[in-house]
Design a protein around this motif. Structure first.
Motif, PDB file in Angstrom:
ATOM      1  N   GLU A  75       0.816  -1.212   0.000  1.00  0.00           N
ATOM      2  CA  GLU A  75       0.000   0.000   0.000  1.00  0.00           C
ATOM      3  C   GLU A  75       0.853   1.268   0.000  1.00  0.00           C
ATOM      4  OE1 GLU A  75      -3.297   0.158  -0.240  1.00  0.00           O
ATOM      5  OE2 GLU A  75      -3.456  -2.031  -0.347  1.00  0.00           O
ATOM      6  N   ASN A  76       2.170   1.096   0.126  1.00  0.00           N
ATOM      7  CA  ASN A  76       3.092   2.233   0.213  1.00  0.00           C
ATOM      8  C   ASN A  76       2.645   3.204   1.301  1.00  0.00           C
ATOM      9  OD1 ASN A  76       5.580   2.955  -0.829  1.00  0.00           O
ATOM     10  ND2 ASN A  76       4.742   4.384  -2.324  1.00  0.00           N
ATOM     11  N   THR A  77       2.340   2.614   2.447  1.00  0.00           N
ATOM     12  CA  THR A  77       1.822   3.391   3.567  1.00  0.00           C
ATOM     13  C   THR A  77       2.545   2.994   4.851  1.00  0.00           C
ATOM     14  OG1 THR A  77      -0.370   3.535   2.534  1.00  0.00           O
ATOM     15  CG2 THR A  77      -0.244   3.988   4.901  1.00  0.00           C
ATOM     16  N   MET A  78       2.832   3.996   5.660  1.00  0.00           N
ATOM     17  CA  MET A  78       3.455   3.772   6.955  1.00  0.00           C
ATOM     18  C   MET A  78       2.433   4.101   8.045  1.00  0.00           C
ATOM     19  SD  MET A  78       6.872   5.613   8.510  1.00  0.00           S
ATOM     20  CE  MET A  78       6.187   7.277   8.369  1.00  0.00           C
ATOM     21  N   TYR A  79       2.527   3.393   9.148  1.00  0.00           N
ATOM     22  CA  TYR A  79       1.570   3.589  10.239  1.00  0.00           C
ATOM     23  C   TYR A  79       2.290   3.866  11.557  1.00  0.00           C
ATOM     24  CZ  TYR A  79      -1.517   1.317   6.889  1.00  0.00           C
ATOM     25  OH  TYR A  79      -2.228   0.997   5.760  1.00  0.00           O
ATOM     26  N   LEU A  80       1.581   4.541  12.439  1.00  0.00           N
ATOM     27  CA  LEU A  80       2.058   4.732  13.803  1.00  0.00           C
ATOM     28  C   LEU A  80       0.898   4.447  14.739  1.00  0.00           C
ATOM     29  CD1 LEU A  80       4.364   5.523  15.684  1.00  0.00           C
ATOM     30  CD2 LEU A  80       3.527   7.884  15.594  1.00  0.00           C
ATOM     31  N   GLN A  81       0.969   3.312  15.394  1.00  0.00           N
ATOM     32  CA  GLN A  81      -0.036   2.954  16.394  1.00  0.00           C
ATOM     33  C   GLN A  81       0.391   3.551  17.731  1.00  0.00           C
ATOM     34  OE1 GLN A  81      -3.011   1.216  16.087  1.00  0.00           O
ATOM     35  NE2 GLN A  81      -3.335   1.820  18.220  1.00  0.00           N
ATOM     36  N   MET A  82      -0.456   4.382  18.288  1.00  0.00           N
ATOM     37  CA  MET A  82      -0.128   5.062  19.538  1.00  0.00           C
ATOM     38  C   MET A  82      -1.106   4.607  20.619  1.00  0.00           C
ATOM     39  SD  MET A  82       0.659   8.895  18.083  1.00  0.00           S
ATOM     40  CE  MET A  82      -1.040   9.199  17.682  1.00  0.00           C
ATOM     41  N   ASN A  83      -0.568   3.958  21.634  1.00  0.00           N
ATOM     42  CA  ASN A  83      -1.381   3.469  22.747  1.00  0.00           C
ATOM     43  C   ASN A  83      -0.988   4.177  24.030  1.00  0.00           C
ATOM     44  OD1 ASN A  83      -2.583   1.585  20.984  1.00  0.00           O
ATOM     45  ND2 ASN A  83      -1.013   0.055  21.448  1.00  0.00           N
ATOM     46  N   ARG A  84      -1.846   4.077  25.019  1.00  0.00           N
ATOM     47  CA  ARG A  84      -1.599   4.687  26.334  1.00  0.00           C
ATOM     48  C   ARG A  84      -1.123   6.122  26.183  1.00  0.00           C
ATOM     49  NH1 ARG A  84       2.510   1.677  29.101  1.00  0.00           N
ATOM     50  NH2 ARG A  84       3.002   0.494  27.242  1.00  0.00           N
ATOM     51  N   LEU A  85      -1.863   6.874  25.406  1.00  0.00           N
ATOM     52  CA  LEU A  85      -1.480   8.247  25.124  1.00  0.00           C
ATOM     53  C   LEU A  85      -1.517   9.111  26.380  1.00  0.00           C
ATOM     54  CD1 LEU A  85      -3.224   8.590  21.683  1.00  0.00           C
ATOM     55  CD2 LEU A  85      -0.823   9.108  22.112  1.00  0.00           C
ATOM     56  N   LYS A  86      -0.617  10.074  26.407  1.00  0.00           N
ATOM     57  CA  LYS A  86      -0.488  10.997  27.537  1.00  0.00           C
ATOM     58  C   LYS A  86      -0.690  12.425  27.043  1.00  0.00           C
ATOM     59  CE  LYS A  86       3.151   8.048  29.509  1.00  0.00           C
ATOM     60  NZ  LYS A  86       4.570   8.022  29.972  1.00  0.00           N
ATOM     61  N   PRO A  87      -1.078  13.324  27.914  1.00  0.00           N
ATOM     62  CA  PRO A  87      -1.227  14.730  27.485  1.00  0.00           C
ATOM     63  C   PRO A  87       0.042  15.294  26.851  1.00  0.00           C
ATOM     64  CG  PRO A  87      -2.286  14.418  29.601  1.00  0.00           C
ATOM     65  CD  PRO A  87      -1.566  13.122  29.290  1.00  0.00           C
ATOM     66  N   GLU A  88       1.188  14.833  27.321  1.00  0.00           N
ATOM     67  CA  GLU A  88       2.454  15.331  26.762  1.00  0.00           C
ATOM     68  C   GLU A  88       2.735  14.814  25.352  1.00  0.00           C
ATOM     69  OE1 GLU A  88       1.999  13.865  29.741  1.00  0.00           O
ATOM     70  OE2 GLU A  88       3.715  12.584  30.270  1.00  0.00           O
ATOM     71  N   ASP A  89       1.897  13.905  24.861  1.00  0.00           N
ATOM     72  CA  ASP A  89       2.011  13.448  23.474  1.00  0.00           C
ATOM     73  C   ASP A  89       1.310  14.414  22.518  1.00  0.00           C
ATOM     74  OD1 ASP A  89       1.497  10.107  24.647  1.00  0.00           O
ATOM     75  OD2 ASP A  89       3.402  11.020  24.035  1.00  0.00           O
ATOM     76  N   THR A  90       0.593  15.384  23.051  1.00  0.00           N
ATOM     77  CA  THR A  90      -0.099  16.354  22.209  1.00  0.00           C
ATOM     78  C   THR A  90       0.893  17.106  21.337  1.00  0.00           C
ATOM     79  OG1 THR A  90      -1.922  16.653  23.782  1.00  0.00           O
ATOM     80  CG2 THR A  90      -1.498  18.451  22.238  1.00  0.00           C
ATOM     81  N   ALA A  91       0.667  17.056  20.026  1.00  0.00           N
ATOM     82  CA  ALA A  91       1.592  17.674  19.073  1.00  0.00           C
ATOM     83  C   ALA A  91       1.049  17.502  17.660  1.00  0.00           C
ATOM     84  CB  ALA A  91       2.971  17.032  19.171  1.00  0.00           C
ATOM     85  N   VAL A  92       1.674  18.202  16.743  1.00  0.00           N
ATOM     86  CA  VAL A  92       1.467  17.935  15.318  1.00  0.00           C
ATOM     87  C   VAL A  92       2.481  16.870  14.924  1.00  0.00           C
ATOM     88  CG1 VAL A  92       1.573  18.858  12.991  1.00  0.00           C
ATOM     89  CG2 VAL A  92       0.588  20.240  14.839  1.00  0.00           C
ATOM     90  N   TYR A  93       1.986  15.790  14.377  1.00  0.00           N
ATOM     91  CA  TYR A  93       2.837  14.670  13.983  1.00  0.00           C
ATOM     92  C   TYR A  93       3.050  14.708  12.468  1.00  0.00           C
ATOM     93  CZ  TYR A  93       2.520  12.584  18.593  1.00  0.00           C
ATOM     94  OH  TYR A  93       2.628  12.344  19.946  1.00  0.00           O
TER      95      TYR A  93
END
Length: 123
Positions: A75-93
């Protein structure tokens, strides 16, 4: 070459999100691709990279054990699975790709960048 990141949104602390980065124009199946993030008022920081024919990975300490990077070459696609997210993960990715393969953690090692997707984690 174009990279398009998607999948951001608002989630409560402890929740999960999956980001996608669709690539068009060339394939990066065995090249280095990574995710970076930039919080408001902060510098851009490295999150994770996937590289090499064996899809080796390297994570920033702040996300190790919670985030998982992967890619679907068909699919020529990359993924990022993000678990147990924290407020400090807030950002533009943002997703990025490099012409040369290698373990790149500095943003200036990457040649192609996608527009970011906003992740907001509420407490």
């Amino acid at each position: 070459v174009q990279l398009q990141a998607s999948g951001g949104g608002l989630v409560q602390a402890g929740g999960s999100l999956r980001l996608s980065c669709a690539v068009s124009g060339r394939t990066f199946s065995s090249a280095a691709m990574g995710w970076f993030r930039q919080g408001q008022g902060k510098e851009r920081e490295f999150v994770v990279i996937i590289y090499g024919r064996a899809d080796s990975t390297y994570y920033a300490d702040s996300v190790k054990g919670r985030f998982t990077i992967s890619r679907d070459n068909a699919e020529n696609t990359m993924y990022l699975q993000m678990n147990r997210l924290k407020p400090e993960d807030t950002a533009v990715y943002c997703c990025a790709a490099a012409r040369r393969d290698g373990l790149w953690t500095r943003s200036n090692s990457y040649d192609y960048w996608g527009r970011g997707t906003l992740v907001t984690v509420s407490s």
